[in-house]
Enzyme design. Sequence first.
Site, PDB file in Angstrom:
ATOM      1  N   ARG A  78       0.877  -1.174   0.000  1.00 20.24           N
ATOM      2  CA  ARG A  78       0.000   0.000   0.000  1.00 20.24           C
ATOM      3  C   ARG A  78       0.909   1.216   0.000  1.00 20.24           C
ATOM      4  NH1 ARG A  78      -2.804   3.054   4.348  1.00 20.24           N
ATOM      5  NH2 ARG A  78      -4.752   3.916   3.533  1.00 20.24           N
ATOM      6  N   ASN A 155      -6.784   8.267   2.470  1.00 17.52           N
ATOM      7  CA  ASN A 155      -6.427   7.665   3.751  1.00 17.52           C
ATOM      8  C   ASN A 155      -7.234   8.267   4.903  1.00 17.52           C
ATOM      9  OD1 ASN A 155      -4.460   6.014   5.438  1.00 17.52           O
ATOM     10  ND2 ASN A 155      -4.184   8.044   6.328  1.00 17.52           N
ATOM     11  N   GLU A 156      -7.844   7.406   5.713  1.00 19.56           N
ATOM     12  CA  GLU A 156      -8.514   7.811   6.963  1.00 19.56           C
ATOM     13  C   GLU A 156      -9.243   9.151   6.780  1.00 19.56           C
ATOM     14  OE1 GLU A 156      -5.542   7.682  10.045  1.00 19.56           O
ATOM     15  OE2 GLU A 156      -5.156   5.538   9.731  1.00 19.56           O
ATOM     16  N   HIS A 223      -8.714   0.315   9.789  1.00 20.58           N
ATOM     17  CA  HIS A 223      -7.386   0.400  10.371  1.00 20.58           C
ATOM     18  C   HIS A 223      -7.500   0.020  11.849  1.00 20.58           C
ATOM     19  CE1 HIS A 223      -5.955   3.417   7.065  1.00 20.58           C
ATOM     20  NE2 HIS A 223      -6.361   2.253   6.587  1.00 20.58           N
ATOM     21  N   TYR A 225      -6.014  -0.221  15.338  1.00 22.96           N
ATOM     22  CA  TYR A 225      -5.034   0.166  16.343  1.00 22.96           C
ATOM     23  C   TYR A 225      -5.676   0.023  17.726  1.00 22.96           C
ATOM     24  CZ  TYR A 225      -2.200   1.925  12.434  1.00 22.96           C
ATOM     25  OH  TYR A 225      -1.446   2.026  11.288  1.00 22.96           O
ATOM     26  N   GLU A 252      -4.369  -1.008   7.704  1.00 27.11           N
ATOM     27  CA  GLU A 252      -3.259  -0.634   8.575  1.00 27.11           C
ATOM     28  C   GLU A 252      -3.491  -1.301   9.924  1.00 27.11           C
ATOM     29  OE1 GLU A 252      -2.490   3.485   9.294  1.00 27.11           O
ATOM     30  OE2 GLU A 252      -2.646   4.054   7.180  1.00 27.11           O
ATOM     31  N   TRP A 281       1.260  -1.586   9.074  1.00 26.02           N
ATOM     32  CA  TRP A 281       1.926  -0.285   9.077  1.00 26.02           C
ATOM     33  C   TRP A 281       3.208  -0.446   9.883  1.00 26.02           C
ATOM     34  CZ3 TRP A 281       0.745   4.086   6.472  1.00 26.02           C
ATOM     35  CH2 TRP A 281       1.527   5.212   6.768  1.00 26.02           C
TER      36      TRP A 281
END
Length: 348
Positions: A78, A155-156, A223, A225, A252, A281
């Site tokens: 990516r 992105n995001e 993503h 996290y 990610e 990531w």
Amino acid sequence: MLSRVLLHTSRCLLLSLLALLSFVPLLHAGFSVKGAAVMDGKGQPFVISGFNVTHAWLPQNTPVAINAAAAYGANTIRLVLSNGHIWRKTSIDEVLAIITQAKSLGIVTMLEVHETTGFGANSAAISIAEVMPYWLSLVDVLKGSEDYVMINIGNEPVHGEGELANWKQPHIDAIQALRSVGLKHLLVVDALSYGQDYGRLMAKHAPDITRADPLHNVLYSVHMYQVYPTALKVKQYFDDFKAIDLPLIVGEFGDEHQGSPVDEDAIINLAAQYQVGLLAWSWTGNNKENQHLDLAIKGDVDKLSTWGQRFLLGENGVCQKSQLTTSLLVELEQQKLLRTRCINSPTK
């Protein structure tokens, strides 16, 4: 007279058939969606497996990172691009060179523009609509690359669940704009809330976005996290997409984030179970606070971090699970670069 009638009838039937076929979508013309699965250009299931490459701010590391992706068995990178709003603009020639290098190694390139990160909270960020001129500038380069390029629109792209209006319709508009200029690629949509979708809204609205795409060819990316510190949280999210039968990847994730835990083992192992793609990531280049997220220490292919060892060499990791797309043929000369770093994998 009868022969003329028969000839005329045959011509009419032929023209009718050709007209009908013109409205039938070509099967397997590049990456496509079949239920919750991603299919490659040969019609074979393709589970994304690889990592993020921070080209926008560390372009000098990109060629090494792509070779490293091949060496550790990844099938996708990516690639972080910039439209010039925050970082140096990634030129058309750069994009083409990166795609070409990755393709030569059988690696798919997922392109993303990073300037949309946290729009609505991040004062430097721009909207999905504002990155569209950059995507449109790449049309000539991207046409014909559907077998080895995916387009991650932004992105995001919004900072919170309250930003649904700045997330859903702008993505629909962007998808339709890309289709209107002839791009048939698999399009990737990042989730709300800096990609983490803590309110689990993306699955509720994904069907509307897919229906709005004339090709129904959209992949959704969360993503993972600190919002995902337990296996239960991960499983709930994967189940949301299983229930709607649409494709999902973790675009990610890391082993911790901003001092908070992430259940990376659950993400990796459940992804293998659910056939959800993973993109860690990132290869290298994180700031001091997030340096633990570098898969390779200072970008050295011989020096993996603890995170890099887990993701690339560990159980259900890249070396163990990743398969190249059948859409790309790798030249014999390039094959010697493939999977050379997987000797410490559980599969070896």
